[in-house]
Design a protein around this motif. Sequence first.
Motif, mmCIF file in Angstrom:
data_model
loop_
_atom_site.group_PDB
_atom_site.id
_atom_site.type_symbol
_atom_site.label_atom_id
_atom_site.label_comp_id
_atom_site.label_asym_id
_atom_site.label_seq_id
_atom_site.Cartn_x
_atom_site.Cartn_y
_atom_site.Cartn_z
ATOM 1 N N ASP A 56 7.461 69.411 27.330
ATOM 2 C CA ASP A 56 6.509 70.270 27.140
ATOM 3 C C ASP A 56 4.911 69.403 26.928
ATOM 4 O OD1 ASP A 56 8.424 71.920 26.378
ATOM 5 O OD2 ASP A 56 8.418 71.902 24.432
ATOM 6 N N ALA A 57 3.879 70.143 27.551
ATOM 7 C CA ALA A 57 2.738 69.670 27.527
ATOM 8 C C ALA A 57 2.156 70.189 26.081
ATOM 9 C CB ALA A 57 1.943 70.184 28.686
ATOM 10 N N ILE A 58 1.680 69.384 25.281
ATOM 11 C CA ILE A 58 1.499 69.937 23.975
ATOM 12 C C ILE A 58 -0.170 69.616 23.714
ATOM 13 C CG2 ILE A 58 1.795 69.830 21.428
ATOM 14 C CD1 ILE A 58 4.599 69.371 22.347
ATOM 15 N N PRO A 59 -1.198 70.647 23.417
ATOM 16 C CA PRO A 59 -2.590 70.166 23.326
ATOM 17 C C PRO A 59 -2.793 69.269 22.003
ATOM 18 C CG PRO A 59 -2.112 72.389 22.520
ATOM 19 C CD PRO A 59 -0.781 71.951 23.167
ATOM 20 N N GLY A 60 -3.219 68.117 22.228
ATOM 21 C CA GLY A 60 -3.533 67.191 21.384
ATOM 22 C C GLY A 60 -2.510 66.238 21.144
ATOM 23 N N PHE A 61 -1.474 66.269 21.931
ATOM 24 C CA PHE A 61 -0.437 65.300 21.805
ATOM 25 C C PHE A 61 -0.197 64.688 23.160
ATOM 26 C CE2 PHE A 61 -0.407 67.437 17.887
ATOM 27 C CZ PHE A 61 -0.085 66.325 16.899
ATOM 28 N N ILE A 62 0.389 63.698 23.398
ATOM 29 C CA ILE A 62 0.852 63.125 24.719
ATOM 30 C C ILE A 62 2.293 62.830 24.328
ATOM 31 C CG2 ILE A 62 0.620 61.184 26.355
ATOM 32 C CD1 ILE A 62 -2.267 61.265 25.588
ATOM 33 N N ASN A 63 3.162 63.367 25.547
ATOM 34 C CA ASN A 63 4.692 63.110 25.692
ATOM 35 C C ASN A 63 4.754 62.217 26.906
ATOM 36 O OD1 ASN A 63 5.954 64.256 23.655
ATOM 37 N ND2 ASN A 63 5.899 66.388 24.491
ATOM 38 N N GLU A 64 5.808 61.454 26.562
ATOM 39 C CA GLU A 64 6.256 60.538 27.942
ATOM 40 C C GLU A 64 7.567 61.197 28.612
ATOM 41 O OE1 GLU A 64 6.121 56.162 27.314
ATOM 42 O OE2 GLU A 64 6.561 57.034 25.428
ATOM 43 N N THR A 65 7.305 60.900 29.806
ATOM 44 C CA THR A 65 8.732 61.220 30.390
ATOM 45 C C THR A 65 8.674 60.409 31.686
ATOM 46 O OG1 THR A 65 10.517 62.779 31.448
ATOM 47 C CG2 THR A 65 8.059 63.379 31.463
ATOM 48 N N TRP A 66 9.853 60.337 32.514
ATOM 49 C CA TRP A 66 9.600 59.433 33.875
ATOM 50 C C TRP A 66 10.730 59.924 34.750
ATOM 51 C CZ3 TRP A 66 14.037 56.679 35.344
ATOM 52 C CH2 TRP A 66 15.090 56.691 34.506
ATOM 53 N N THR A 67 10.459 59.569 36.022
ATOM 54 C CA THR A 67 11.309 59.870 37.001
ATOM 55 C C THR A 67 11.257 58.841 38.206
ATOM 56 O OG1 THR A 67 12.202 61.743 38.458
ATOM 57 C CG2 THR A 67 9.705 61.128 38.716
ATOM 58 N N LYS A 68 12.415 58.477 38.886
ATOM 59 C CA LYS A 68 12.597 57.800 39.952
ATOM 60 C C LYS A 68 13.161 58.212 41.155
ATOM 61 C CE LYS A 68 13.870 53.007 40.824
ATOM 62 N NZ LYS A 68 14.340 51.900 40.489
ATOM 63 N N ALA A 69 12.553 59.092 42.116
ATOM 64 C CA ALA A 69 13.164 59.991 43.167
ATOM 65 C C ALA A 69 13.590 58.861 44.315
ATOM 66 C CB ALA A 69 12.214 60.695 43.737
ATOM 67 N N ASN A 70 14.841 58.893 44.603
ATOM 68 C CA ASN A 70 15.450 58.171 45.676
ATOM 69 C C ASN A 70 15.416 58.715 47.043
ATOM 70 O OD1 ASN A 70 17.610 59.678 45.039
ATOM 71 N ND2 ASN A 70 18.444 57.982 43.679
ATOM 72 N N GLU A 71 15.052 59.905 47.055
ATOM 73 C CA GLU A 71 14.813 60.301 48.456
ATOM 74 C C GLU A 71 13.364 60.896 48.708
ATOM 75 O OE1 GLU A 71 17.636 63.526 50.059
ATOM 76 O OE2 GLU A 71 19.035 62.415 48.588
ATOM 77 N N VAL A 72 12.876 60.846 49.891
ATOM 78 C CA VAL A 72 11.555 61.568 50.456
ATOM 79 C C VAL A 72 11.800 62.991 50.536
ATOM 80 C CG1 VAL A 72 9.950 61.494 52.156
ATOM 81 C CG2 VAL A 72 10.862 59.166 51.393
#
Lengths: 520, 380
Positions: free
Chosen positions: B211-227
């Motif tokens: 979720d993208a929440i106004p006034g707050f910053i959330n973290e998440t990540w990805t590591k794609a192994n295919e172009v």
Amino acid sequence: MGAHHHGPAKGLSRWLFATNHKDIGTMYLWFSFSMFILGGSFAMVIRAELFQPGMQLVDPLFFNQMTTLHGLIMVFGAIMPSFVGLANWMIPMMIGAPDMALPRMNNWSFWILPPTFLLLASTLFMEGGGPAFGWTFYAPLSTTYAAPSVTFFIFGIHMAGLSSIMGSINIIATVMNMRAPGMTYMKMPMFVWTWLITAFLLVAVMPVLAGAVTMMLMDIHFGTSFFSAAGGGDPVLFQHIFWFFGHPEVYIIILPAFGVVSQIIPAFSRKPLFGYDSMVYATASIALLSFLVWAHHMYTVGMPVAGELFFMYATMLIAVPTGVKVFNWVTTMWRGSMTFETPMLFAIGFLILFTIGGFTGLMLSIAPADFQYHDSYFVVAHFHYVMVAGALFSMTAAVYYWLPKWCGRMYNETMGKTHFWISFISFNVAFFPQHFVGLAGMPRRIPDYALQFADFNMMSSIGAFVYGLSQLLWGYNVISTIVAGKPISDEKVWEGAEGLEWTVATPAPFHTFETPPQVK
Amino acid sequence: MFVKAKRLSALTLSPVLTLMAMLNAGAAKASSVNMPPGVTTVGQTIYGLHMTILWICVIVGLVVFGVMFYSIYHHRKSRGVTASTFHESTKVEIAWTLVPFLILIVVAVPATTTLLDVYDFEDAELDVLITGYQWKWKYEYLDEEGENVQFFSNLRTPQSEIYNTESKGEHYLLEVDEPLVIPVDTKVRFLVTANDVIHAWWVPELAVKKDAIPGFINETWTKANEVGVYRGQCAELCGKDHGFMPIVVNVVSKDEYAEWIGSKQAEAAEIKKLMAQNFSLDELMERGKGVYDRSCAACHGANGEGGLGNAIAKSPIATGPLDGHLEVGINGVPGTAMQAFGGQLNDVDMAAVITYQRNAFGNNMGDLVQPIDVFNHKKG
């Protein structure tokens, strides 16, 4: 005593000033049916727009108003009042009471509803349109960014909540004080048990919802910042409050449905309900757990991992008492002597489809998997399996089951069975494909979609149209039964039915149990 | 009777078998009936978890429904059976409380380890700030290499396809003017926030939804192994055009990424140079139309006729004093859906779109806005 019977008042005053539980129950049922038709017609607009990719019929903003009002009206206007209506009719007759404990409050709690929903529906014609932020009305979309009609929506929620709270207090007072001599708690019919527990849930969480909308009102009109980070508030706070109400709310909807099915399956299996005690305990544990799982609706808001784990474990746990209930119902059928009249068909339909909805619920409880399911059509499919095939099928079963007792006339069985089969098949055509498009990546609440979702959406729309139309058959069957059904006079309409409601005359007289029966 | 029962079971099983076949076919590549396993290790683990719990449900379902249908078939009154009267058994009750509980524990263990994996934000090699706007995404590269690189990503599908006057393209509603570009085999951390209402950034094949929440910053990540090119959509209802703010992520080789980020840097430098220039009316009008279609048309109508927002054609603002027009464009109108575009458009684009609005749709103001005017207005 007993020689002097009051009949109902004449004309409009019978309904306006009604204090009789049967009259009020009848009004609740008709009101919720009319809301069901209204909310259903909004669903038809949604499915018509989604019939093909591209925008054809409505603009995106109106589409959002349709999804919002469809949800609000079905939850607060159709399903909840219909079960309150059923409680009004049946609880006094099931516990051997002459009426509800608080008849005048009963009148008020009903008559608040029609103006409330008239107001809510009228927002569609206001400048800027009606509520367009989903039935979950997340801030700040529902506060800073909402149309001016949101204030009427807030007032409507307050009124509907007031009605629910009064209705629940009445049910609690009735069940606790007016049971016939000898009817201990552990002898109460399951429908009464489930409603007693539901009523406590309602009294506990409706004020929380009232708090949430009041904070919205303050944010919109009085310069507070409960839900705005710019003023030191938090939009996620809204979701915590909403779902602290919202999760018990879904059990408020489904528990009375469990109660109905627990009456009907034994009746048509001609065999007592298996595991009555465990059914009571399972219902109570589901109700308690419902207060501890709200944030499973919010796995993606960015909670700390400890929070995610807690809510995941607690949610998975709900599968245990729910499983107990399903196993009990199946075991009730086991080695019975079953017949399959319309109420039984709908009860079995409930059992199958609710169980499927329960399975997808279990899948959704797994937090990491929910990162993919969340806010997709998979969720839409899940909650329609529990809300429509769960709560509504059960309500339909209840109407067919008790209608002959209410009006002393038998409904048309062929038409009833036709209604069942069309409903059962078209429901699955409408909602099963939504699992697929959801998993494949279609978000919910969108008016238009990418091409790979086209086939399943068209199928879904066709199913929904057929399902919607077939409900008119139900309405027709009920009305033609009341007007011209085959008269019956057996006290016990169904061979295997048990309970005090089957000991009174058919049709049920205006006043029943003026002298309490003795329960052994 | 045996034949009958066999036919019955074949009938009940056939949809299940079809489903199984469909799901297995889907496991190979992106499918239209099942969750994509995607191109990340986490995504593939989640897919495994999803399939495990699905199969557990299918098996439990087959047992429960099997017993039920057996009973419906054999224990019916029309077969002349009389009902038993048994109605409780503590042993059975304990068994069917414990067994599901044990099954749940078996599922909870892998679910927990996967969740801990998803929450491991350490050692990211690249940080991207994602901001949700009504109804577009903004991407900002936060590390040194990508300094100054930031852009908006808008829906590219033309209105004519949405309103059915032209046939729909292959990536209808899932195409943007400028995709997010990230390198392959690199742990990319996303910081997710929003400017107005709550949005959610979802790309199924990267197994990311946050979720993208106004006034707050959330973290998440990805590591794609295919172009490849991976597509997603906003998942949280965010108003009128919630269905029209797609996400496209280009996962490219590390070399290609370095080249791309270099060209974006150069582009940013170019814009800086343009800001000092003066433009002719034609140049501004041409650039302005593009900006208008991307940033204004959703609310104000493709021809300035209005919609969710006021009409631009003959509007008192677009035909009024220039200063007032700049003020609305740059700082928005607080308390309404009109955003402050000063932070979203560079000064060249802002100058162009204001000029366009004052000279299109029958507004013939004839005045020119230059980037320097925008700059001065911002300075006050």
